[in-house]
Scaffold this active site. Structure first.
Site, mmCIF file in Angstrom:
data_model
loop_
_atom_site.group_PDB
_atom_site.id
_atom_site.type_symbol
_atom_site.label_atom_id
_atom_site.label_comp_id
_atom_site.label_asym_id
_atom_site.label_seq_id
_atom_site.Cartn_x
_atom_site.Cartn_y
_atom_site.Cartn_z
ATOM 1 C CE LYS A 1 -3.676 2.392 2.494
ATOM 2 N NZ LYS A 1 -4.729 2.292 3.539
ATOM 3 C CG HIS B 1 -6.005 -29.708 -37.451
ATOM 4 N ND1 HIS B 1 -5.689 -28.375 -37.302
ATOM 5 C CD2 HIS B 1 -5.586 -30.058 -38.687
ATOM 6 C CE1 HIS B 1 -5.112 -27.924 -38.407
ATOM 7 N NE2 HIS B 1 -5.020 -28.937 -39.260
#
Length: 519
Positions: A138, A285
């Site tokens: 922070k 594929h």
């Protein structure tokens, strides 16, 4: 930027800490530490102040309370640019803390231990660590928060080159990482505790059934991809950090991996893991165009290639053994996009080095518990399809029983068929696929296409179907192609008609009661 004068070090993972602390001390950074971290640093000859000396308060409650103190959080959180903040900390004798080096209790590792006690899980919930991390993050403009040993080297180098300070950009990057760390940590705690039920008489019990009420996922980006399935789509690969599986595979050579490469590598790897004997799966594929087992990996590859050499061109290979010289020599003759294997020996690496674009990916086996699929507005979640076929599952429903060879081939075909897109019909003979019919809207069409594409011929093969036959026509098409036996789940209202067709055609038929749709 202001020089870093004082740092708190309190870590569970002590990798690289001693060297990092030495470099900080060499820059005249005062080091403050806790418990085992302080002991390690002192034993390594590094001067360190105990946290209790800083706070004037002893560590207590078995270490539960040591950094939760105003002299710690005041030293971290006060904003150096605000006169009233500086006056407040000066009034209370609070010293500035400019760097916080913290990583958290190993909660997930503890919770994952077989037979772990509830008390151990709770005790490994870190309180002081996340509090310091959030305080430092922070106040990132004034305080550097370091949560990962992977950042030690870069931080030390920057400080050494800048006279002991870190740039705002570096502090901001560290703060972002820190908040992500505490978010993932809290998520892991919430997900674990959600599975624990309170029992009035017996305390607490860990549950294993069902899915979480709230699905919390935490992955970190491994790398960006050039694009997704198509060039106009952006893409990236994310890792669960386990070190196992395709997402954590080690690329040893070749062009950067594409989205489609990774999808095909997963398909190839999954299929290869179905077998104990040496196996080679060639994927195109996401469907196997050739799969075979043999006594050696080299022979398995040759047999897999025989299944459909045209489709194998430009494919992706998966194997379940370390690739050696002989196998690499054969594979190097074909244009292949990528290979997934548990290892590549030095001779194989040398042979493949001549094919600079070929991607070699070393994969550590790992369990994949769940499968997720995106849908608009949410995700679908299911167990991974890893149910093994047992002898008790098999039911011969035809008049003719399969021969021993047919049964071996049926079980082989069943394993491979599981990895073919639905509707799937797969033909196999002698541990080698002979025809693959994938992804058709009609099961009959899959049977026809599998036979049509066969290079080795279907005569004497067996067939596997990923789901039941709704009508006898699929069985008739398989018999017409020359197959002699079929393995399928069963479960259709017309099962008896299908069995009658098999009997009429002289086919052996085995039902498994297990379906393997793959969409």
């Amino acid at each position: 930027m202001a020089k870093i004068e004082r740092a708190i070090l309190s870590v569970t993972d002590k990798t690289g800490l001693v060297e990092f602390a030495r470099r900080l001390a060499a820059m005249r950074v005062e080091l403050v530490s806790t418990g085992g971290t302080a002991k390690l640093l002192r034993d390594s000859g590094i001067t360190v102040q105990d946290i209790s000396d800083l706070t004037g308060f002893p560590e207590m409650l078995d270490g539960r309370v040591k950094t939760l103190h105003p002299k710690v959080h005041g030293g971290i959180l006060h904003m150096r640019g605000k006169p009233e903040h500086r006056e407040a900390v000066a009034e209370h004798g609070i010293q500035p803390i400019d760097m916080v080096v913290v990583n958290l209790y190993a909660f997930e590792k503890t919770a994952a231990k077989p037979g772990v006690h509830f008390e151990d899980i709770i005790e490994n919930i870190d309180i002081g660590g996340p509090s310091m991390v959030r305080s430092a993050a922070k106040n990132f403009q004034d305080v550097a928060i370091v949560t990962s040993p992977a950042d030690y080297e870069a931080i030390a180098q920057e400080m050494e080159s800048s006279g002991g300070s870190l740039s705002l950009a570096t502090k901001w990057r560290l703060a972002q990482k820190a908040f992500a760390t505490t978010a993932a940590y809290d998520s892991a705690i919430a997900s674990t505790l959600e599975r624990i039920a309170a029992q009035d008489s017996d305390g607490f019990a860990m549950g294993t059934e069902g899915f979480p009420e709230t699905l919390r996922l935490s992955f970190h980006k491994a790398f960006d991809l050039r694009y997704g399935e198509n060039p106009h789509q952006k893409a990236a690969l994310y890792s669960d950090g386990s070190g196992a599986g395709v997402a954590n595979g080690k690329q040893l050579q070749g062009k950067e991996l594409s989205y489609n490469n990774i999808v095909d590598l997963q398909a190839a790897w999954d299929l290869a893991q179905e077998f104990e004997e040496p196996v080679c799966a060639i994927i195109k594929h996401t469907n196997p165009c050739g799969t075979a087992v043999a006594t050696s990996l080299t022979e398995a590859y040759k047999r897999a290639l025989e299944c459909d050499p045209v489709s194998a061109f430009g494919g992706v290979i998966g194997v379940n053994r370390t690739i050696d010289r002989d196998t690499a020599t054969e594979m190097a003759k074909l244009f292949v996009e990528a290979i997934a294997a548990p290892g590549f020996d030095d001779d194989a690496r040398q042979i493949f080095a001549g094919k600079k674009n070929l991607r070699l990916v070393e994969v550590v086996p790992g369990e994949q518990k769940w499968v997720l699929k995106n849908v608009s507005g949410g995700v679908l979640l299911q167990d991974n399809d890893v149910r093994p076929l047992t002898e008790a599952d098999l039911k011969v429903v035809s008049d003719r029983k399969p021969t021993e060879q047919e049964m071996r081939d049926l079980l082989f075909a069943w394993k491979v068929c599981k990895h073919v897109k639905s509707n799937a019909i797969l033909y196999a003979r002698n541990g080698q696929t002979t025809g693959v019919g994938a992804g058709q809207m009609s099961r009959v069409d899959s049977a026809k296409i599998g036979a049509m594409k066969s290079v080795l011929g279907i005569k004497g093969s067996v067939a596997a179907s990923d789901a039941f036959f709704p009508f006898p026509d699929g069985v008739e098409e398989i018999a017409k192609a020359g197959a002699t036996a079929i393995i399928q789940p069963g479960g259709s209202v017309r099962d008896q008609e299908v069995v009658d067709a098999a009997n009429k055609l002289g086919l052996a038929m085995v039902m498994t009661g297990v379906r393997h749709f793959r969409h």
